[in-house]
Design a protein around this motif. Structure first.
Motif, short mmCIF file in Angstrom:
data_model
loop_
_atom_site.label_atom_id
_atom_site.label_comp_id
_atom_site.label_asym_id
_atom_site.label_seq_id
_atom_site.Cartn_x
_atom_site.Cartn_y
_atom_site.Cartn_z
N LEU A 1 0.81 -1.22 0.00
CA LEU A 1 0.00 0.00 0.00
C LEU A 1 0.84 1.28 0.00
O LEU A 1 0.29 2.38 0.01
CB LEU A 1 -0.93 0.02 1.22
CG LEU A 1 -2.00 -1.08 1.28
CD1 LEU A 1 -2.86 -0.89 2.52
CD2 LEU A 1 -2.86 -1.08 0.03
N LEU A 2 2.15 1.11 -0.02
CA LEU A 2 3.03 2.29 0.02
C LEU A 2 3.40 2.75 -1.38
O LEU A 2 3.67 1.93 -2.26
CB LEU A 2 4.30 1.98 0.80
CG LEU A 2 4.12 1.67 2.28
CD1 LEU A 2 5.48 1.34 2.91
CD2 LEU A 2 3.47 2.84 3.02
N PRO A 3 3.44 4.06 -1.60
CA PRO A 3 3.86 4.58 -2.91
C PRO A 3 5.35 4.34 -3.14
O PRO A 3 6.12 4.16 -2.19
CB PRO A 3 3.55 6.07 -2.83
CG PRO A 3 3.57 6.38 -1.36
CD PRO A 3 3.09 5.14 -0.67
N HIS A 4 5.75 4.33 -4.38
CA HIS A 4 7.14 4.13 -4.72
C HIS A 4 7.97 5.39 -4.45
O HIS A 4 7.42 6.49 -4.28
CB HIS A 4 7.28 3.75 -6.20
CG HIS A 4 6.72 2.40 -6.52
ND1 HIS A 4 5.62 2.22 -7.33
CD2 HIS A 4 7.10 1.15 -6.12
CE1 HIS A 4 5.36 0.92 -7.43
NE2 HIS A 4 6.23 0.27 -6.71
N VAL A 5 9.26 5.22 -4.45
CA VAL A 5 10.18 6.35 -4.32
C VAL A 5 9.92 7.32 -5.47
O VAL A 5 9.72 6.92 -6.61
CB VAL A 5 11.64 5.88 -4.36
CG1 VAL A 5 12.59 7.07 -4.37
CG2 VAL A 5 11.94 4.97 -3.17
N GLY A 6 9.88 8.60 -5.17
CA GLY A 6 9.62 9.61 -6.19
C GLY A 6 8.19 10.08 -6.24
O GLY A 6 7.85 10.99 -7.01
N ALA A 7 7.32 9.48 -5.43
CA ALA A 7 5.91 9.90 -5.39
C ALA A 7 5.80 11.31 -4.81
O ALA A 7 6.64 11.76 -4.03
CB ALA A 7 5.11 8.93 -4.55
N ARG A 8 4.74 12.01 -5.22
CA ARG A 8 4.44 13.30 -4.61
C ARG A 8 4.05 13.07 -3.15
O ARG A 8 3.24 12.19 -2.85
CB ARG A 8 3.28 13.98 -5.36
CG ARG A 8 2.70 15.22 -4.68
CD ARG A 8 3.63 16.41 -4.73
NE ARG A 8 3.77 16.93 -6.06
CZ ARG A 8 3.06 17.96 -6.56
NH1 ARG A 8 2.16 18.57 -5.81
NH2 ARG A 8 3.28 18.38 -7.80
N VAL A 9 4.63 13.86 -2.26
CA VAL A 9 4.32 13.74 -0.84
C VAL A 9 3.42 14.91 -0.44
O VAL A 9 3.83 16.07 -0.53
CB VAL A 9 5.60 13.73 0.02
CG1 VAL A 9 5.23 13.62 1.51
CG2 VAL A 9 6.51 12.57 -0.38
N ALA A 10 2.21 14.60 -0.02
CA ALA A 10 1.28 15.63 0.43
C ALA A 10 1.74 16.18 1.77
O ALA A 10 2.67 15.66 2.40
CB ALA A 10 -0.13 15.05 0.52
N THR A 11 1.09 17.24 2.24
CA THR A 11 1.58 17.93 3.43
C THR A 11 0.70 17.81 4.66
O THR A 11 1.20 17.91 5.78
CB THR A 11 1.77 19.43 3.13
OG1 THR A 11 0.51 20.00 2.74
CG2 THR A 11 2.79 19.63 2.01
N GLN A 12 -0.61 17.61 4.49
CA GLN A 12 -1.50 17.62 5.65
C GLN A 12 -1.39 16.33 6.45
O GLN A 12 -1.61 15.24 5.94
CB GLN A 12 -2.95 17.85 5.24
CG GLN A 12 -3.86 18.07 6.45
CD GLN A 12 -5.26 18.52 6.06
OE1 GLN A 12 -5.83 18.01 5.11
NE2 GLN A 12 -5.81 19.47 6.80
N LYS A 13 -1.07 16.46 7.73
CA LYS A 13 -0.94 15.30 8.61
C LYS A 13 -2.32 14.83 9.06
O LYS A 13 -3.30 15.58 9.05
CB LYS A 13 -0.08 15.66 9.82
CG LYS A 13 1.37 15.97 9.48
CD LYS A 13 2.18 16.26 10.73
CE LYS A 13 3.64 16.52 10.40
NZ LYS A 13 4.45 16.80 11.62
N LEU A 14 -2.36 13.56 9.46
CA LEU A 14 -3.63 12.98 9.90
C LEU A 14 -4.22 13.75 11.08
O LEU A 14 -5.43 14.02 11.11
CB LEU A 14 -3.42 11.51 10.29
CG LEU A 14 -4.62 10.77 10.88
CD1 LEU A 14 -5.81 10.80 9.92
CD2 LEU A 14 -4.23 9.33 11.22
N SER A 15 -3.39 14.13 12.05
CA SER A 15 -3.89 14.86 13.22
C SER A 15 -4.51 16.20 12.82
O SER A 15 -5.55 16.60 13.37
CB SER A 15 -2.76 15.08 14.23
OG SER A 15 -1.68 15.79 13.63
N ASP A 16 -3.88 16.89 11.86
CA ASP A 16 -4.43 18.17 11.41
C ASP A 16 -5.74 17.97 10.68
O ASP A 16 -6.68 18.76 10.84
CB ASP A 16 -3.42 18.87 10.49
CG ASP A 16 -2.16 19.30 11.22
OD1 ASP A 16 -2.24 19.53 12.44
OD2 ASP A 16 -1.11 19.37 10.59
#
Length: 250
Positions: free
Chosen positions: A227-242
């Motif tokens: 279920l994990l994206p590969h290296v080089g994927a776009r990383v979003a910024t909003q954390k689960l807690s936020d």
């Protein structure tokens, strides 16, 4: 730019259409409730007229048996045919991280068929695979719910806020087709069981989460980092807690 959004009334489609309109684009919203049926093709020709870009964020009503496969085969074939007729320059579709590794699941097999149809077509395309949305965590919990207990596997995931996926789709829609599959995931990595614990605690839900590797995820047993994206994927910024804080405040 004129952009047709197929599945415009869904979670992603609604936000995507709004993002594109705010950026000044001419958006045609297409969905069953708006008279466009991608499965039968009804209304597609009119909706596609003049479009330079098509964004396919449609989804099947059911995740089980063959219904998802029937939906994605018919819908994608009709959308691609209409896009070819309209000479659309960019076909952009939303898929799911892990799809090729989860084809034992009826739903993920259907998504793999959708991806393959797009890749095999003559349309210039981009496919964006996303990790699970924060907004659908409750649906994941339902998979393992048994009374006051929730059984879920410890497989790692990087959940993401739907609005960040929609924003990335809007960015891709206004760019050139990549002829490739790219990915987006959230900024944090958790086990699915831990995601459920955090979500339930935030909602003052007293159900106990039990870690059970044998619990299936949409019909397939999870192993490793599927279920994990590969290296080089776009990383979003909003954390689960936020996200939890903002969703509860809303």
């Amino acid at each position: 730019m004129k952009i047709m959004v197929a599945g415009a009334n869904g979670l992603i489609g609604t936000q995507l259409a709004a993002d594109l309109r705010r950026s000044g684009h001419d958006v045609t919203a297409a969905s069953l409730s708006l008279g466009v049926d991608t499965v039968t093709g009804k209304g597609l020709e009119a909706a596609m007229t003049g479009a330079e870009v098509v964004v396919d964020v449609t989804n099947a009503a059911s995740f089980g048996d063959n219904s998802a496969l029937d939906f994605f085969k018919a819908s994608t074939k009709n959308l691609l045919a209409a896009a070819a007729e309209a000479r659309v320059r960019h076909y952009l579709a939303l898929s799911i991280v892990g799809t090729p590794r989860l084809v034992e699941s009826d739903y993920f097999r259907a998504k793999a068929v959708q991806e393959n149809l797009i890749r095999a077509s003559a349309r210039p395309y981009t496919i964006l695979r996303s990790t699970q949305f924060y907004e659908f965590i409750n649906g994941v919990i339902d998979i393992g719910a048994e009374g006051n207990v929730v059984r879920l596997p410890p497989a790692s995931a990087r959940p993401v806020a739907a609005h960040e996926v929609a924003a990335f789709l809007a960015e891709l829609a206004t760019g050139d087709p990549l002829g490739n599959i790219i990915e987006i995931g959230g900024p944090e990595q958790f086990g699915i069981d831990d995601i459920a614990r955090i979500y339930l605690a935030a909602n003052e839900d007293q159900r106990q989460v039990i870690t059970d590797p044998s619990t299936s995820y949409f019909g397939v047993e999870l192993t490793g980092d599927v279920l994990l994206p590969h290296v080089g994927a776009r990383v979003a910024t909003q954390k689960l807690s936020d996200w939890l804080y903002r969703s509860m405040a809303a």
